[in-house]
Design an enzyme around this catalytic site. Structure first.
Site, PDB file in Angstrom:
ATOM      1  N   ASP A 213      30.434  67.968 -26.184  1.00  0.00           N
ATOM      2  CA  ASP A 213      31.181  66.817 -26.670  1.00  0.00           C
ATOM      3  C   ASP A 213      31.991  66.181 -25.533  1.00  0.00           C
ATOM      4  O   ASP A 213      32.462  66.866 -24.635  1.00  0.00           O
ATOM      5  CB  ASP A 213      32.123  67.288 -27.795  1.00  0.00           C
ATOM      6  CG  ASP A 213      32.868  66.157 -28.448  1.00  0.00           C
ATOM      7  OD1 ASP A 213      32.217  65.320 -29.097  1.00  0.00           O
ATOM      8  OD2 ASP A 213      34.115  66.098 -28.310  1.00  0.00           O
ATOM      9  N   GLU A 242      27.031  64.616 -24.294  1.00  0.00           N
ATOM     10  CA  GLU A 242      27.393  63.334 -24.891  1.00  0.00           C
ATOM     11  C   GLU A 242      28.214  62.546 -23.875  1.00  0.00           C
ATOM     12  O   GLU A 242      29.379  62.850 -23.634  1.00  0.00           O
ATOM     13  CB  GLU A 242      28.214  63.531 -26.175  1.00  0.00           C
ATOM     14  CG  GLU A 242      28.605  62.209 -26.818  1.00  0.00           C
ATOM     15  CD  GLU A 242      29.936  62.258 -27.556  1.00  0.00           C
ATOM     16  OE1 GLU A 242      30.073  61.529 -28.552  1.00  0.00           O
ATOM     17  OE2 GLU A 242      30.839  62.999 -27.131  1.00  0.00           O
TER      18      GLU A 242
END
Length: 508
Positions: A213, A242
């Site tokens: 993330d 990400e």
């Protein structure tokens, strides 16, 4: 009858395709297809852990848990998916149904189950030859983490500041994203803690990868050490980053620090626009691929998607454009499963789940709905599995006009042709002999279309808002193997009926 036909279906498929499968190729991450699950919103398998559940409050827990995912592994596998990605399962602060407000990096959130449940989930997935990816957050903690009040951990966080200048990398890495406490990964103690936790989950549960993330909010030097140590624990462990950015060059640079693949946000931006409305050219999507080939060391490891938990649902985009979402989803998924990259489908897409901005895009899954999209996904999932060219082949645009597009993928001696009519009327694409080998035929595997070449090439005709995936093969007359297989099905069915008729009836 259903059982007999299901047993013969794989053989029928191979007879129709009649192409080598290249089974000797080792399975790699570019061969996977991922089903993305928000744990709390998927399936409630154990009501005993339903704490603070209120399905009428979009920001409350809805009861989904690890047991619920275990119960639906066969459902996910039946659609052809080979891996699942779960939102964070670590213990969260109150209200953290989504998993991104972590309070303890070493515990499973009790709303989702126990460590034993997670181990069992991974074990059951592996039994089905499926891989498990966990979402891992190193950028921040929950808003009220105990470390904030611990004097010994004062230097574990950056100074509380919002991010205002998103082009200033220092500010992007040190600012508090959405007001969440920003961890100082340059602190050796923080780095050691996060890396040790990441290694611990692999050792304890045998997971296969992490979706990382908020990668761009963490220093690249940290990712280099993180990836080296994490990959030392398990061979072929996958790191999917990400990096939410429009520029593929910005995203690709993180590949130098050990992250294997990335969520392809430039792809998403084009795909979500193009497939949510008819008469949109597919050429911009092909241009995304050409850029990816240029900038990424391993472009086939990019994760492609139509929507996720941070975006408006694709169904909503189609509805806002006054389109039939089922048709739009089918076209989008056809491209997703046949173009380069690792297809990632957000839970609920298979039922056309609607949803606006967060948290409306995280509605509770409904398993008692129409099967139309699910059945279609099973078809394209099986094709991707059986045709190496759809996973590993090169990618060439043969034709594009106002939304009618034809692509070619070649791998060894197998050639697949993907035709997508993204228009509101029947359309024809002419493919020349220079573009496609002459004297052969295209055998459609989605809708059983057959296109034979003539002296000028191939004419592919598709109805509005439909797609077809072909394999290129030698011209045939009667398809003897296929006809034989069909006859075999009817013979077996006749024997089945004869057996049922002759079987002694039970007496009351």
């Amino acid at each position: 009858m259903k059982r007999i036909f299901s047993l013969l279906l794989p053989a029928l498929f191979l007879l129709v395709v009649a192409m080598p499968a290249h089974a000797a190729d080792k399975r790699t991450w570019q061969d996977e297809s991922i089903y993305f699950i928000m744990v709390d919103r998927f399936n409630n398998g154990n009501p005993q852990n339903d704490q603070d559940v209120n399905v009428n409050d979009p920001r409350a827990y809805h009861g989904g848990d690890l047991q619920g995912i275990i119960d639906k592994l066969d459902y996910i596998k039946s659609m052809g998916f080979t891996a699942i990605w779960l939102t964070p399962i670590f213990k969260n602060e109150p209200g953290g149904y989504h998993g991104y407000w972590i309070s303890d990096f070493y515990k499973v959130d009790p709303h989702f189950g126990t460590l034993s449940d997670l181990k069992r989930l991974v074990k059951e997935a592996h039994k089905r030859d499926m891989k498990v990816i966990l979402d891992f957050v190193v950028n921040h903690t929950g808003p009220h983490h105990p470390w904030l009040n611990d004097p010994t951990k004062k230097d574990w966080f950056h100074e509380k500041k919002d991010i205002f200048n998103w082009t200033d990398q220092t500010e992007v890495e040190n600012g508090w994203l959405f007001g969440l406490p920003d961890l100082a990964q340059e602190n050796p103690e923080v780095k050691r803690y996060l890396i040790d936790a990441a290694k611990w989950w692999i050792q304890q549960t045998d997971i296969d990868g992490y979706r990382l993330d908020t990668v761009k909010h963490v220093p690249k030097s940290f990712w280099k050490d993180f990836s080296n140590e994490v990959k030392s624990v398990k061979k072929d462990f996958f790191l999917l980053g990400e990096v939410w950015h429009d520029d593929p060059r910005y995203i690709a640079d993180y590949g130098k620090y050990g992250i294997d693949g990335f969520l392809d946000f430039p792809f998403y931006q084009e795909a979500s626009k193009i497939f949510s409305k008819s008469d949109q050219s597919l050429e911009p999507l092909y241009n995304v691929w050409r850029r990816n080939e240029t900038f990424y060391e391993r472009p086939y490891l990019l994760g492609t998607f139509l929507d996720n938990h941070d975006t408006v649902r694709f169904t909503r985009l189609a509805l806002e454009n006054r389109q039939n979402p089922i048709k739009r989803i089918k076209l989008g998924l056809t491209y997703l499963f046949s173009a380069p990259g690792i297809p990632i489908m957000y839970y609920g897409t298979e039922i056309g789940l609607d949803g606006g901005k967060d948290p409306d895009n995280r509605r509770l899954m409904n398993f008692r709905t129409d099967q139309e999209i699910i059945d279609y996904i099973k078809k394209i999932g099986e094709l991707r599995k059986q045709l190496p060219s759809l996973r590993r082949g090169d990618f060439t645009l043969l034709y594009e006009k106002n939304g009618m597009a034809v692509f070619k993928r070649t791998y060894h001696d197998q050639t697949a042709v993907i035709a997508i009519n993204n228009t509101n009327k029947t359309a024809k694409a002419h493919i020349t002999n220079e573009q496609l080998e002459t004297g052969k035929e295209l055998r459609g595997l989605l809708a059983d279309d057959l296109v034979r070449s003539d002296k000028n090439g191939y004419d592919i005709i598709l109805n509005r808002e439909t797609a077809e995936i072909y394999v290129l093969g030698k011209k045939t007359g009667l398809n003897v193997p296929f006809i034989s297989a069909i006859i075999a099905v009817y013979v077996l069915f006749g024997l089945f009926l004869y057996y049922v008729k002759k079987r002694p009836q039970a007496r009351g």
